[in-house]
Enzyme design. Structure first.
Site, PDB file in Angstrom:
ATOM      1  N   ASP A 229      -9.230  -4.325  -4.305  1.00  0.00           N
ATOM      2  CA  ASP A 229      -8.125  -3.417  -4.616  1.00  0.00           C
ATOM      3  C   ASP A 229      -7.067  -3.586  -3.531  1.00  0.00           C
ATOM      4  OD1 ASP A 229      -6.603  -1.152  -5.621  1.00  0.00           O
ATOM      5  OD2 ASP A 229      -8.437  -0.456  -6.578  1.00  0.00           O
ATOM      6  N   HIS A 252      -5.094  -6.564  -3.813  1.00  0.00           N
ATOM      7  CA  HIS A 252      -3.908  -6.164  -4.575  1.00  0.00           C
ATOM      8  C   HIS A 252      -2.684  -5.949  -3.689  1.00  0.00           C
ATOM      9  CE1 HIS A 252      -6.529  -4.497  -8.142  1.00  0.00           C
ATOM     10  NE2 HIS A 252      -6.745  -5.772  -7.870  1.00  0.00           N
TER      11      HIS A 252
END
Length: 405
Positions: A229, A252
């Site tokens: 993430d 991310h």
């Protein structure tokens, strides 16, 4: 002095204050370590067999250290220690060094309803170090953490959480395979994070590297974050955040937000991301907000001296953020984004759109400044481009793709 020069000078002054604090604090306390008392968890009954739950031994060692005047060291020797969910609470009578030299293992699966695996609360003058590893054993529980595919999903624990921790330092700690977020900060002030290593597979769900909320003067430097993430997520109420010399990827990217989802959210102000490398990440530097009537401001943001290496979406402002299949889009985002500077950013984009700025129709982005931003399309086909909506800004120096405002 023009507005751009003011923006350039504002952030370093804010960061210098935190650096000055740390230099004074550690010059006072580090010499005193010679007279510190060590509380070895083994002497409190901890067993390094990788199976026995050592919560009681760790808490007893912490309690004695916390109740002692002067500098105390909670020492975890080499070995593998199973550790159930545990809270180390203050306030304490003196500074504490929590030295992890071994490997701590979380219980398998989702056996606990605790929000955090290892938590420090209401502690001042904490140093956590030692080169040890925190193993969240995430593969045993990740199937329960993906709410998009599992209707029976549940909130899994953060590996290492700091709540209301002040004037502290975290260095040379390794977090692997967290069940959820690796390291979290809430209500913290003046914390320096350096030389940490964070590792989880790129498909591990919701495993943010470092998540910061309602905190101020947090500095993250010289660290490597590879996860599933956001490498770093900066949330509501955070200010004076400095991120430098961080290697992000996979992951991310580094995000401000998401914001605008919950009532009572606070402004985000004074974020600096400098001298960072993004390698094969989904995003680079991103600001994301929901379409809702909740009003907050994101301001005084600096992204500078950044290398994007095959990043899918290097630069993003997304004010229509919706990570699920359907969102209750009540109105245009009411989050005001202003005074954002992108300076000396270069590298390659895996998608044709290297710069995407989708701002709010009702609250357009204000004073976005781009200086020397060069992002080529990775591969042999096509060239990079930029897409914008509702952006008020200026650009200087070399630009590729050409700015769309």
């Amino acid at each position: 002095m023009n507005e751009l020069s003011q923006n350039r000078q504002k952030m370093p002054l804010q960061i210098d204050f935190a650096l000055l604090f740390f230099s004074v604090f550690f010059s006072v306390y580090l010499p005193a370590v010679q007279g510190a008392r060590t509380f070895n968890v083994r002497e409190y009954g901890a067993i390094a067999d990788g199976r026995t739950d050592n919560r009681k031994a760790f808490v007893r060692a912490w309690t004695d250290a916390c109740n002692r005047n002067g500098v105390s060291i909670v020492y975890v020797p080499r070995g593998v220690y199973m550790l159930g969910a545990v809270e180390f609470s203050g306030p304490c009578k003196g500074p504490i060094i929590f030295s992890v030299n071994g490997r701590l293992k979380a219980p398998m699966g989702a056996s606990s309803d605790a929000e955090n695996w290892i938590a420090f609360q209401y502690v001042n003058n904490l140093v956590m170090k030692g080169g040890g590893t925190l193993d969240g054993q995430g593969p045993s529980a990740w199937s329960l953490n993906d709410c998009q595919t599992n209707p029976n999903c549940k909130q899994l624990p953060t590996t290492l959480k700091f709540d209301f921790v002040t004037n502290s330092r975290i260095k040379r700690i390794r977090s692997v395979n967290s069940k959820n977020t690796h390291i979290g900060f809430f209500g913290c002030n003046n914390v320096n994070v350096s030389k940490v290593s964070i590792l989880a597979p790129d498909d591990s769900p919701n495993t943010d590297g470092i998540k910061i909320g309602s905190s101020t003067h947090i500095r993250i430097s010289r660290s490597k974050i590879s996860t599933g993430d956001d490498c770093v997520a900066i949330l509501s109420g955070s200010s004076r955040i400095d991120i430098s010399n961080v290697h992000c990827g996979p992951g991310h990217g580094i995000s401000i937000g998401s914001l605008g989802k919950y009532q009572g959210e606070k402004n985000v102000d004074g974020v600096s991301v400098r001298k960072c490398l993004f390698r094969e990440t989904e995003n680079g530097v991103r600001i994301k907000t929901w379409e809702s009537p909740i009003r907050v401001t994101v301001s005084n943001i600096l992204f500078q001296d950044i290398l994007m290496d095959r990043v899918l979406n290097p630069i993003i402002i997304d004010q229509t953020y919706c990570p699920i299949s359907s969102c209750n889009q009540q109105t245009a985002s009411h989050v005001q984004i202003r005074d954002v500077t992108y300076r000396n950013i270069w590298g390659t984009s895996r998608s044709p759109v290297a710069v995407s700025m989708e701002c709010s129709k009702q609250f357009p982005c204000q004073n976005v400044v781009m200086t020397d931003v060069v992002l080529a399309k990775f591969g042999t086909r096509g060239s990079s481009k930029s897409l914008c909506s509702y952006v008020n800004g200026r650009f200087f120096g070399k630009q590729h793709p050409r700015p769309c405002f």
